[in-house]
Write an enzyme that holds these catalytic residues in place. Structure first.
Site, PDB file in Angstrom:
ATOM      1  CB  SER A   7      -1.585  61.622   0.527  1.00 10.94           C
ATOM      2  OG  SER A   7      -2.665  62.530   0.751  1.00 10.94           O
ATOM      3  CG  HIS A  32      -3.442  57.762   0.252  1.00 11.98           C
ATOM      4  ND1 HIS A  32      -3.826  56.530   0.730  1.00 11.98           N
ATOM      5  CD2 HIS A  32      -3.812  58.665   1.193  1.00 11.98           C
ATOM      6  CE1 HIS A  32      -4.390  56.678   1.926  1.00 11.98           C
ATOM      7  NE2 HIS A  32      -4.387  57.965   2.221  1.00 11.98           N
ATOM      8  CG  ASP A  34      -5.717  61.388   2.480  1.00 10.34           C
ATOM      9  OD1 ASP A  34      -4.582  61.845   2.278  1.00 10.34           O
ATOM     10  OD2 ASP A  34      -5.932  60.279   3.002  1.00 10.34           O
ATOM     11  CG  MET A  36     -10.405  64.249   4.917  1.00 11.90           C
ATOM     12  SD  MET A  36      -9.161  65.443   5.443  1.00 11.90           S
ATOM     13  CE  MET A  36      -7.713  64.401   5.388  1.00 11.90           C
ATOM     14  CG  HIS A  65      -7.691  57.141   4.038  1.00 11.45           C
ATOM     15  ND1 HIS A  65      -6.694  57.843   4.702  1.00 11.45           N
ATOM     16  CD2 HIS A  65      -8.485  56.615   5.011  1.00 11.45           C
ATOM     17  CE1 HIS A  65      -6.886  57.736   6.004  1.00 11.45           C
ATOM     18  NE2 HIS A  65      -7.959  56.993   6.221  1.00 11.45           N
ATOM     19  CG  MET A  67     -10.000  59.678   6.780  1.00 11.42           C
ATOM     20  SD  MET A  67      -8.577  60.772   6.679  1.00 11.42           S
ATOM     21  CE  MET A  67      -8.417  60.854   4.897  1.00 11.42           C
ATOM     22  CG  MET A 136      -5.272  56.334  10.324  1.00 12.53           C
ATOM     23  SD  MET A 136      -4.879  57.010   8.716  1.00 12.53           S
ATOM     24  CE  MET A 136      -4.548  58.738   9.116  1.00 12.53           C
ATOM     25  N   GLY A 141      -7.181  63.771   9.329  1.00  7.45           N
ATOM     26  CA  GLY A 141      -7.840  65.051   9.055  1.00  7.45           C
ATOM     27  C   GLY A 141      -6.956  66.053   8.344  1.00  7.45           C
ATOM     28  CG  PHE A 142      -5.666  68.647   9.498  1.00  6.19           C
ATOM     29  CD1 PHE A 142      -6.255  68.150  10.660  1.00  6.19           C
ATOM     30  CD2 PHE A 142      -6.280  69.703   8.827  1.00  6.19           C
ATOM     31  CE1 PHE A 142      -7.426  68.712  11.163  1.00  6.19           C
ATOM     32  CE2 PHE A 142      -7.453  70.278   9.321  1.00  6.19           C
ATOM     33  CZ  PHE A 142      -8.024  69.777  10.482  1.00  6.19           C
ATOM     34  N   GLY A 143      -2.874  66.864   6.374  1.00  5.36           N
ATOM     35  CA  GLY A 143      -1.519  66.501   5.968  1.00  5.36           C
ATOM     36  C   GLY A 143      -0.528  67.300   6.799  1.00  5.36           C
ATOM     37  N   GLY A 144       0.749  66.955   6.701  1.00  6.04           N
ATOM     38  CA  GLY A 144       1.798  67.743   7.345  1.00  6.04           C
ATOM     39  C   GLY A 144       1.940  67.571   8.844  1.00  6.04           C
ATOM     40  CG  ASP A 174      -2.423  57.702   5.470  1.00  8.83           C
ATOM     41  OD1 ASP A 174      -3.651  57.708   5.284  1.00  8.83           O
ATOM     42  OD2 ASP A 174      -1.678  58.650   5.140  1.00  8.83           O
ATOM     43  N   GLY A 196       2.453  62.369   1.899  1.00 12.59           N
ATOM     44  CA  GLY A 196       1.791  63.508   1.255  1.00 12.59           C
ATOM     45  C   GLY A 196       2.731  64.694   1.165  1.00 12.59           C
TER      46      GLY A 196
HETATM   47  C1  DX5 Z   1      -4.436  62.265   7.064  1.00 11.08           C
HETATM   48  C2  DX5 Z   1      -4.387  61.512   5.746  1.00 11.08           C
HETATM   49  C3  DX5 Z   1      -2.979  61.247   5.281  1.00 11.08           C
HETATM   50  C4  DX5 Z   1      -2.175  62.532   5.051  1.00 11.08           C
HETATM   51  C5  DX5 Z   1      -0.746  62.189   4.689  1.00 11.08           C
HETATM   52  O1  DX5 Z   1      -5.751  62.263   7.550  1.00 11.08           O
HETATM   53  O2  DX5 Z   1      -5.043  60.272   5.850  1.00 11.08           O
HETATM   54  O3  DX5 Z   1      -3.039  60.497   4.060  1.00 11.08           O
HETATM   55  O4  DX5 Z   1      -2.746  63.276   3.997  1.00 11.08           O
HETATM   56  O5  DX5 Z   1      -0.047  63.410   4.551  1.00 11.08           O
HETATM   57  P1  DX5 Z   1       1.386  63.595   5.271  1.00 11.08           P
HETATM   58  O6  DX5 Z   1       2.282  62.582   4.628  1.00 11.08           O
HETATM   59  O7  DX5 Z   1       1.759  65.011   4.952  1.00 11.08           O
HETATM   60  O8  DX5 Z   1       1.173  63.338   6.727  1.00 11.08           O
HETATM   61 ZN    ZN Z   2      -4.817  58.953   4.067  1.00  6.72          ZN
END
Ligand code: DX5
Ligand code: ZN
Length: 218
Positions: A7, A32, A34, A36, A65, A67, A136, A141-144, A174, A196
């Site tokens: 991602s 991927h 994302d 938002m 994706h 969102m 999911m 909404g966020f990575g990490g 994901d 990601g």
């Molecule tokens: C979250 C995203 C995911 C996220 C994955 O809303 O849909 O794709 O970016 O990032 P990691 O792998 O860091 O959780």
């Molecule tokens: Zn995603």
């Protein structure tokens, strides 16, 4: 074939082209994206302009994706020449069957995503139409974020439902996926693993991508 979909939300946007080249070198099969809108999720990421900036710069197909609220308004924009999947959230679609058919009418594979608190049963009437279901493993909404373990049970249940059907759809997971849990993610029936931060925040992106692929048996 199991696929890794890094991602780019976690990538360094000041050198996005380089970092995409690194995941490609490492063997990732799909990118991927994302998207938002700050309404469906409490964060704003980027629009189709980022996908378009990569057209012709990578051979990898795009896994989009969405969102966002009202995804039907934006499907054409994300249906680029490299777009393989467009995934919408079941929770964001009043007329999900119409939206899935709209994606397919554009010649793009249709995915439907469910949040951690949404049951697999919510997908019952759409499974005959979809090309992919995205389970999911974090709240979007966020990575990490940390992997929500209970979502593995959902993926397992979904893969058992799929086994009973006379058609196949891919399962993607994901959120919070790392080298430590990707094996369990695949064992639950996942075909495409999204990663990601564990890819793009590593010292060597190409190497980390390769580590994922070897753990995935590719
Ligand atoms: C979250 C995203 C995911 C996220 C994955 O809303 O849909 O794709 O970016 O990032 P990691 O792998 O860091 O959780
Ligand atoms: Zn995603």
């Amino acid at each position: 074939m199991k696929e890794l979909a890094p991602s780019i939300l976690s990538a360094d946007f000041s050198k996005l082209g380089e970092e995409v080249a690194a995941i490609e070198k490492g063997g990732a099969q799909i990118i991927h994206f994302d998207v938002m809108d700050g309404h469906f999720v409490p964060n704003i990421s980027y629009g189709a302009v980022v996908l378009k900036s990569l057209l012709g710069k990578t051979k990898l197909p795009f896994d989009v994706h969405l969102m966002i609220e009202d995804p039907d308004l934006f499907l054409e924009e994300f249906a680029t020449d490299s777009t393989e999947y467009i995934t919408v959230h079941q929770e964001a679609c009043t007329h999900l069957d119409r939206t899935v058919k709209h994606i397919k009418s554009l010649g793009i594979k249709a995915g439907v995503a469910i949040n951690p608190a949404t049951p697999v049963s919510a997908l019952e009437c759409i499974l005959d139409e979809v090309d992919m279901i995205l389970v999911m493993s974090v709240n979007p909404g966020f990575g990490g974020q940390s992997f929500i373990e209970s979502t593995l049970k959902k993926t397992k249940a979904l893969s058992l439902v799929r086994d009973e059907m006379d058609r196949y759809f891919k399962i993607e997971m994901d959120g919070g996926i790392s080298l430590d849990n990707v094996g369990r993610v695949l064992d639950a029936g996942t075909d495409i693993a999204v990663a990601g931060s564990s890819v793009f925040h590593s010292e060597d992106i190409a190497k980390r991508t390769g580590e994922f692929l070897s753990l995935m048996g590719e």
